[in-house]
Write an enzyme that holds these catalytic residues in place. Structure first.
Site, PDB file in Angstrom:
ATOM      1  N   ASP A   1      45.727  32.627  63.767  1.00 48.21           N
ATOM      2  CA  ASP A   1      44.955  31.388  63.854  1.00 48.21           C
ATOM      3  C   ASP A   1      44.925  30.978  65.322  1.00 48.21           C
ATOM      4  O   ASP A   1      45.650  31.532  66.155  1.00 48.21           O
ATOM      5  CB  ASP A   1      45.610  30.280  63.007  1.00 48.21           C
ATOM      6  CG  ASP A   1      44.851  28.956  63.115  1.00 48.21           C
ATOM      7  OD1 ASP A   1      43.615  28.975  63.028  1.00 48.21           O
ATOM      8  OD2 ASP A   1      45.491  27.909  63.319  1.00 48.21           O
ATOM      9  N   SER A   2      44.133  29.959  65.617  1.00 43.03           N
ATOM     10  CA  SER A   2      44.078  29.468  66.988  1.00 43.03           C
ATOM     11  C   SER A   2      45.353  28.704  67.367  1.00 43.03           C
ATOM     12  O   SER A   2      45.604  28.477  68.541  1.00 43.03           O
ATOM     13  CB  SER A   2      42.872  28.544  67.145  1.00 43.03           C
ATOM     14  OG  SER A   2      42.978  27.475  66.233  1.00 43.03           O
TER      15      SER A   2
ATOM     16  N   CYS B   1      42.086  31.328  59.966  1.00 49.21           N
ATOM     17  CA  CYS B   1      41.351  30.420  60.839  1.00 49.21           C
ATOM     18  C   CYS B   1      39.932  30.349  60.274  1.00 49.21           C
ATOM     19  O   CYS B   1      39.238  31.379  60.209  1.00 49.21           O
ATOM     20  CB  CYS B   1      41.343  30.983  62.259  1.00 49.21           C
ATOM     21  SG  CYS B   1      40.255  30.079  63.383  1.00 49.21           S
TER      22      CYS B   1
ATOM     23  N   GLU C   1      47.778  19.656  66.113  1.00 53.86           N
ATOM     24  CA  GLU C   1      48.534  20.372  67.157  1.00 53.86           C
ATOM     25  C   GLU C   1      49.559  19.446  67.822  1.00 53.86           C
ATOM     26  O   GLU C   1      50.578  19.891  68.318  1.00 53.86           O
ATOM     27  CB  GLU C   1      47.580  20.940  68.212  1.00 53.86           C
ATOM     28  CG  GLU C   1      46.678  22.059  67.704  1.00 53.86           C
ATOM     29  CD  GLU C   1      47.404  23.393  67.496  1.00 53.86           C
ATOM     30  OE1 GLU C   1      48.170  23.791  68.378  1.00 53.86           O
ATOM     31  OE2 GLU C   1      47.188  24.017  66.435  1.00 53.86           O
TER      32      GLU C   1
ATOM     33  N   CYS D   1      39.046  24.134  57.429  1.00 57.52           N
ATOM     34  CA  CYS D   1      39.759  24.545  58.635  1.00 57.52           C
ATOM     35  C   CYS D   1      41.227  24.556  58.230  1.00 57.52           C
ATOM     36  O   CYS D   1      41.689  23.613  57.573  1.00 57.52           O
ATOM     37  CB  CYS D   1      39.509  23.531  59.745  1.00 57.52           C
ATOM     38  SG  CYS D   1      40.636  23.668  61.147  1.00 57.52           S
TER      39      CYS D   1
ATOM     40  N   HIS E   1      43.834  23.970  59.707  1.00 59.44           N
ATOM     41  CA  HIS E   1      44.645  22.863  60.212  1.00 59.44           C
ATOM     42  C   HIS E   1      44.607  21.662  59.251  1.00 59.44           C
ATOM     43  O   HIS E   1      45.553  20.878  59.198  1.00 59.44           O
ATOM     44  CB  HIS E   1      44.136  22.369  61.570  1.00 59.44           C
ATOM     45  CG  HIS E   1      44.548  23.210  62.745  1.00 59.44           C
ATOM     46  ND1 HIS E   1      44.074  24.477  62.961  1.00 59.44           N
ATOM     47  CD2 HIS E   1      45.393  22.942  63.789  1.00 59.44           C
ATOM     48  CE1 HIS E   1      44.603  24.955  64.099  1.00 59.44           C
ATOM     49  NE2 HIS E   1      45.398  24.035  64.605  1.00 59.44           N
TER      50      HIS E   1
HETATM   51  N1  DGL Z   1      42.475  26.414  62.235  1.00 66.55           N
HETATM   52  C1  DGL Z   1      41.223  26.890  62.705  1.00 66.55           C
HETATM   53  C2  DGL Z   1      40.155  26.811  61.664  1.00 66.55           C
HETATM   54  O1  DGL Z   1      40.526  27.008  60.527  1.00 66.55           O
HETATM   55  C3  DGL Z   1      40.802  26.625  64.081  1.00 66.55           C
HETATM   56  C4  DGL Z   1      40.619  25.268  64.552  1.00 66.55           C
HETATM   57  C5  DGL Z   1      40.238  25.286  65.985  1.00 66.55           C
HETATM   58  O2  DGL Z   1      40.878  26.033  66.725  1.00 66.55           O
HETATM   59  O3  DGL Z   1      39.294  24.610  66.362  1.00 66.55           O
HETATM   60  O4  DGL Z   1      39.003  26.603  61.899  1.00 66.55           O
END
Ligand code: DGL
Length: 271
Positions: free
Chosen positions: A11-12, A74, A152, A186, A188
């Site tokens: 993931d990011s 991600c 984050e 997402c 997150h």
């Molecule tokens: N967690 C990621 C997603 O599911 C990336 C969020 C991001 O880096 O902008 O999209």
């Protein structure tokens, strides 16, 4: 393919931990190698070319660690860089299709809301995937760009005024449309579940994309005969592209258990 090799997850940043949490629950004997691109987060506001380049580098790093399977935990990379799969030598799962399928199964009134990053919303990947399964579904998509930096930074508490304000601002339209199912598109966003549930109400099904990706990966690993067969004792190692200092404590909080695997910084530009 070596059945005893680890499952790779990327993931990011912290978001993919929502998939790791579920993977550990479903497959406690499997080794997991997680890469969080904390040095280049967020992906969701970047161009398609950049996201594709990052997704390929992240996958190459995991391949260099000898993984048997890759979960793109991600939403943004899954939506924009789905073709990375064709360049890899191991099977790969993204979050979009399993999550869309779970939402179609969950909805009763055919109204599905999707919240995701700006890049994911612009790709309409969830919309297409839902419509392919159920053309009559009404789908509304909403980008929530501030959710990722909030997660984050560990700013996820349901009583935090910033969290409540942003949830209300982003979700107001979807609440108004009467969606009975909301995709947290997402990875997150499930970390904001409490605040999102408080605002949307208990009657709205929240579909956790990290969880759905882990569930789908489990069934694929079974189908492909790639499970190690170990019932417990799997390790989880973390690699990041930036400072490792704050990762350990926040990762333990998000995964909900003590972690004793390694946490190391790597140079992702080499891959
Ligand atoms: N967690 C990621 C997603 O599911 C990336 C969020 C991001 O880096 O902008 O999209």
């Amino acid at each position: 393919m070596d059945k005893n090799a680890a499952i790779g997850v990327f993931d990011s940043g912290f978001g993919g931990l929502t998939a790791v949490r579920e993977l550990i629950r479903l497959l406690p004997g499997e080794d997991i190698i997680y890469f969080g691109d904390t040095g280049r987060v967020p992906y969701g506001s970047k161009s398609r070319e950049t996201i594709k380049k990052y997704a390929l580098q992240d996958s190459r790093f995991l391949l260099s660690m000898g993984v048997k399977y890759i979960i793109v935990a991600c939403g943004t990379a899954s939506a924009v860089a789905a073709d990375t799969k064709e360049k890899l030598t191991v099977p790969m799962t993204g979050v979009v299709n399993p999550t869309a399928a779970a939402a179609v199964k969950a909805t009763k009134n055919g109204k599905i809301g999707v919240i995701a990053t700006a890049a994911t919303v612009a790709s309409h990947a969830y919309l297409r995937s839902i419509k392919a399964l159920s053309p009559s579904c009404e789908v509304a998509e909403q980008a929530c760009p501030l959710f990722v930096p909030m997660v984050e930074e560990g700013c996820v508490d349901r009583d935090d005024i910033v969290v409540r304000t942003m949830v209300e601002r982003y979700l107001g339209g979807l609440k108004g449309m009467g969606a009975d199912t909301l995709i947290l598109g997402c990875t997150h966003y499930p970390l904001l579940t409490d605040a999102i549930r408080d605002y949307m109400g208990g009657g709205v099904a929240l579909i956790n994309s990290g969880e759905q990706a882990a569930l789908f990966a489990k069934s694929e690993l079974e189908r492909l005969g790639l499970l190690s067969g170990r019932a417990s004792g799997g390790s989880t190692d973390f690699y990041l592209s930036d400072d490792t200092e704050k990762f350990g404590a926040l990762a333990e909080y998000y995964i909900g258990r003590h972690l004793d695997g390694r946490v190391e910084r790597i140079d992702i530009e080499k891959y």
